[in-house]
Enzyme design. Structure first.
Site, PDB file in Angstrom:
ATOM      1  N   CYS A 133       6.959 -85.336  81.825  1.00 16.34           N
ATOM      2  CA  CYS A 133       7.336 -84.542  80.639  1.00 16.34           C
ATOM      3  C   CYS A 133       8.716 -83.881  80.783  1.00 16.34           C
ATOM      4  O   CYS A 133       9.542 -83.919  79.860  1.00 16.34           O
ATOM      5  CB  CYS A 133       6.278 -83.495  80.335  1.00 16.34           C
ATOM      6  SG  CYS A 133       5.505 -82.762  81.786  1.00 16.34           S
ATOM      7  N   HIS A 246       8.182 -76.999  77.609  1.00 12.91           N
ATOM      8  CA  HIS A 246       8.968 -76.801  78.826  1.00 12.91           C
ATOM      9  C   HIS A 246      10.416 -76.495  78.440  1.00 12.91           C
ATOM     10  O   HIS A 246      10.957 -77.077  77.489  1.00 12.91           O
ATOM     11  CB  HIS A 246       8.990 -78.080  79.674  1.00 12.91           C
ATOM     12  CG  HIS A 246       7.668 -78.453  80.279  1.00 12.91           C
ATOM     13  ND1 HIS A 246       6.572 -77.622  80.305  1.00 12.91           N
ATOM     14  CD2 HIS A 246       7.278 -79.600  80.919  1.00 12.91           C
ATOM     15  CE1 HIS A 246       5.571 -78.235  80.928  1.00 12.91           C
ATOM     16  NE2 HIS A 246       5.978 -79.432  81.299  1.00 12.91           N
TER      17      HIS A 246
HETATM   18  N1  LIG Z   1      -0.012 -82.144  80.276  1.00 12.72           N
HETATM   19  C1  LIG Z   1       1.214 -82.625  80.151  1.00 12.72           C
HETATM   20  O1  LIG Z   1       2.149 -81.964  79.641  1.00 12.72           O
HETATM   21  C2  LIG Z   1       1.523 -84.013  80.608  1.00 12.72           C
HETATM   22  C3  LIG Z   1       2.737 -84.574  80.240  1.00 12.72           C
HETATM   23  C4  LIG Z   1       3.055 -85.861  80.671  1.00 12.72           C
HETATM   24  C5  LIG Z   1       2.134 -86.537  81.447  1.00 12.72           C
HETATM   25  N2  LIG Z   1       0.950 -85.961  81.795  1.00 12.72           N
HETATM   26  C6  LIG Z   1       0.027 -86.740  82.606  1.00 12.72           C
HETATM   27  O2  LIG Z   1      -1.079 -87.139  81.784  1.00 12.72           O
HETATM   28  C7  LIG Z   1      -2.278 -87.173  82.566  1.00 12.72           C
HETATM   29  C8  LIG Z   1      -3.331 -86.289  81.915  1.00 12.72           C
HETATM   30  O3  LIG Z   1      -2.856 -84.984  81.767  1.00 12.72           O
HETATM   31  P1  LIG Z   1      -3.609 -83.884  80.903  1.00 12.72           P
HETATM   32  O4  LIG Z   1      -2.693 -82.737  80.910  1.00 12.72           O
HETATM   33  O5  LIG Z   1      -4.094 -84.426  79.603  1.00 12.72           O
HETATM   34  O6  LIG Z   1      -4.891 -83.566  81.852  1.00 12.72           O
HETATM   35  P2  LIG Z   1      -6.310 -82.980  81.461  1.00 12.72           P
HETATM   36  O7  LIG Z   1      -6.223 -82.026  80.344  1.00 12.72           O
HETATM   37  O8  LIG Z   1      -6.906 -82.520  82.734  1.00 12.72           O
HETATM   38  O9  LIG Z   1      -7.131 -84.268  80.932  1.00 12.72           O
HETATM   39  C9  LIG Z   1      -7.518 -85.321  81.771  1.00 12.72           C
HETATM   40  C10 LIG Z   1      -8.248 -86.394  80.968  1.00 12.72           C
HETATM   41  O10 LIG Z   1      -8.591 -87.472  81.836  1.00 12.72           O
HETATM   42  C11 LIG Z   1      -9.989 -87.699  81.784  1.00 12.72           C
HETATM   43  N3  LIG Z   1     -10.512 -88.125  83.075  1.00 12.72           N
HETATM   44  C12 LIG Z   1     -10.468 -87.455  84.259  1.00 12.72           C
HETATM   45  N4  LIG Z   1     -11.106 -88.170  85.220  1.00 12.72           N
HETATM   46  C13 LIG Z   1     -11.558 -89.305  84.621  1.00 12.72           C
HETATM   47  C14 LIG Z   1     -12.301 -90.433  85.065  1.00 12.72           C
HETATM   48  N5  LIG Z   1     -12.721 -90.539  86.341  1.00 12.72           N
HETATM   49  N6  LIG Z   1     -12.577 -91.411  84.172  1.00 12.72           N
HETATM   50  C15 LIG Z   1     -12.180 -91.302  82.901  1.00 12.72           C
HETATM   51  N7  LIG Z   1     -11.482 -90.259  82.399  1.00 12.72           N
HETATM   52  C16 LIG Z   1     -11.181 -89.282  83.262  1.00 12.72           C
HETATM   53  C17 LIG Z   1     -10.578 -86.360  81.397  1.00 12.72           C
HETATM   54  O11 LIG Z   1     -11.865 -86.539  80.884  1.00 12.72           O
HETATM   55  P3  LIG Z   1     -13.010 -85.379  80.982  1.00 12.72           P
HETATM   56  O12 LIG Z   1     -12.691 -84.418  79.861  1.00 12.72           O
HETATM   57  O13 LIG Z   1     -14.265 -86.149  80.749  1.00 12.72           O
HETATM   58  O14 LIG Z   1     -12.898 -84.762  82.331  1.00 12.72           O
HETATM   59  C18 LIG Z   1      -9.560 -85.920  80.343  1.00 12.72           C
HETATM   60  O15 LIG Z   1      -9.802 -86.593  79.132  1.00 12.72           O
HETATM   61  C19 LIG Z   1      -1.855 -86.759  83.977  1.00 12.72           C
HETATM   62  O16 LIG Z   1      -1.584 -87.920  84.730  1.00 12.72           O
HETATM   63  C20 LIG Z   1      -0.589 -85.978  83.761  1.00 12.72           C
HETATM   64  O17 LIG Z   1       0.253 -85.997  84.890  1.00 12.72           O
HETATM   65  C21 LIG Z   1       0.621 -84.728  81.382  1.00 12.72           C
END
Ligand SMILES: NC(=O)c1ccc[n+]([C@@H]2O[C@H](COP(=O)([O-])OP(=O)(O)OC[C@H]3O[C@@H](n4cnc5c(N)ncnc54)[C@H](OP(=O)(O)O)[C@@H]3O)[C@@H](O)[C@H]2O)c1
Length: 340
Positions: A133, A246
């Site tokens: 991001c 950010h």
């Molecule tokens: N947040 C940001 O600003 C941002 C920006 C760019 C990239 N990212 C990247 O995007 C990814 C997710 O970030 P996020 O912020 O959305 O995290 P998050 O809020 O923690 O969400 C994680 C998601 O992944 C699912 N998940 C976790 N373990 C899983 C499994 N074993 N099988 C299937 N689904 C699973 C979760 O499902 P449950 O609800 O069922 O646990 C949830 O839907 C990360 O790799 C992060 O680095 C994030």
């Protein structure tokens, strides 16, 4: 955009990025014929709304991508590493938000305003990586300046919101703020120290060279996206108690001098950027302006007094939208228009 419509899987649909993905698909009118929502076992049966209708979240399995043409992934790096190849095998082109494939030479790393042509590289593995991001918003601002005057060196300091650490990051700031205002005790869980009313100049896994993982992502990913493997770049990443968006203080050294007015004009004409820069009227880019917006806001543009051809500026963007979901859906739009 295109007269066809597509069966789209959103993997990690219940997360901070996944939920925003649904909002962005809807806001941009992406042609979805069928939606498959996937997450972990914990969320099986959860209902999420898309275009006014409830859709049920299913447990992610290797066979879940049958018939899908596009997979928008944000389940985290280890899950992406395991399941993105299954999706690609089933003919579903993956746009992955995790760090799993970003530096793989056979996987394009794309910011549509910077290197849209790289999308064609999806043919190698069936996977396209969405950058980190903090990297995306900086690359959008650097590209037009590089085209105009050549980038020699970049120094960036970030002020990153808690939603960058997902739903748990958001919950932690909320809970700690309420606890402190009510004089209650709490134990930090997601971040190593209190984040409410504090700043954390770390919390990402440390690298042996003294940088941390987030800083090294900014360095390596910017070089790959911009096609400048030798670009001199240094970063300091800081987590701040802001929910969404950010901010970055960026200093650049250019090959050729640009005045602040010239830079402002170049940035004003560049795709994906809104110049928000009238300091005399207290008009600056700020998280509260960027949250919910798809644009990268740039302001505080000024000549760097310490060098011959340098600029300072401030860049703010919604990390869940342009930093993740919007960038991914823009890539899906290119796929839909030109490749599928
Ligand atoms: N947040 C940001 O600003 C941002 C920006 C760019 C990239 N990212 C990247 O995007 C990814 C997710 O970030 P996020 O912020 O959305 O995290 P998050 O809020 O923690 O969400 C994680 C998601 O992944 C699912 N998940 C976790 N373990 C899983 C499994 N074993 N099988 C299937 N689904 C699973 C979760 O499902 P449950 O609800 O069922 O646990 C949830 O839907 C990360 O790799 C992060 O680095 C994030």
């Amino acid at each position: 955009m295109t007269s066809r419509s597509f069966k789209v899987a959103v993997c990690g649909a219940t997360g901070a990025v996944g939920r925003e993905m649904l909002a962005v698909l809807e806001d941009r009118g992406f042609p979805v014929s069928e939606l498959v929502l996937l997450a972990s076992e914990r969320s099986e049966g959860t209902k999420l709304e898309f275009r006014g209708e409830e859709h049920t979240v299913r447990k992610l399995t290797a066979g879940a991508f049958r018939g899908c043409q596009i997979g928008l992934f944000s389940p985290g790096a280890s899950v992406s590493r395991e399941y993105a190849p299954h999706a690609a095998q089933a003919g579903c082109v993956v746009v992955d938000n995790s760090s799993a494939f970003r530096l793989d030479p056979d996987v394009p790393l794309v910011v549509p305003e910077v290197n849209p042509g790289a999308v064609a590289g999806h043919k190698k593995k069936g996977i396209i990586a969405n950058p980190n991001c903090s990297t995306i918003q900086m690359a959008v601002a650097l590209k037009p300046l590089h085209d105009a005057a050549g980038l020699k060196r970049v120094v960036v300091s970030t002020y990153q919101s808690v939603s960058g650490a997902g739903q748990k990051g958001i919950a932690e700031l909320e809970e700690q703020t309420v606890a402190i205002l009510n004089q209650r005790d709490f134990t930090p869980r997601k971040f190593p120290h209190r984040i409410a009313f504090n700043l954390l100049p770390g919390g990402w896994p440390p690298s042996p060279n003294g940088y941390n993982e987030e800083e090294m992502k900014m360095i390596n990913e910017t070089r790959k996206i911009m096609g400048l493997p030798g670009l001199a770049l240094t970063a300091t990443c800081v987590r701040v108690p802001v929910f969404v968006a950010h901010s970055e203080a960026v200093n650049v050294t250019l090959e050729k001098k640009l005045s602040a007015d010239e830079a402002r004009e170049i940035l004003r004409k560049a795709p994906g950027i809104k110049v928000v820069d009238a300091p005399q009227d207290h008009v600056w880019p700020m998280p509260m302006l960027a949250a919910g917006d798809d644009a990268v806001l740039v302001g505080r543009i000024r000549e760097d007094l310490s060098q011959e051809a340098g600029l300072d500026f401030f860049v703010v963007a919604d990390n869940l939208r342009k930093g993740a979901a919007t960038n991914a859906v823009q890539i899906a739009e290119i796929l839909a228009r030109e490749h599928l």
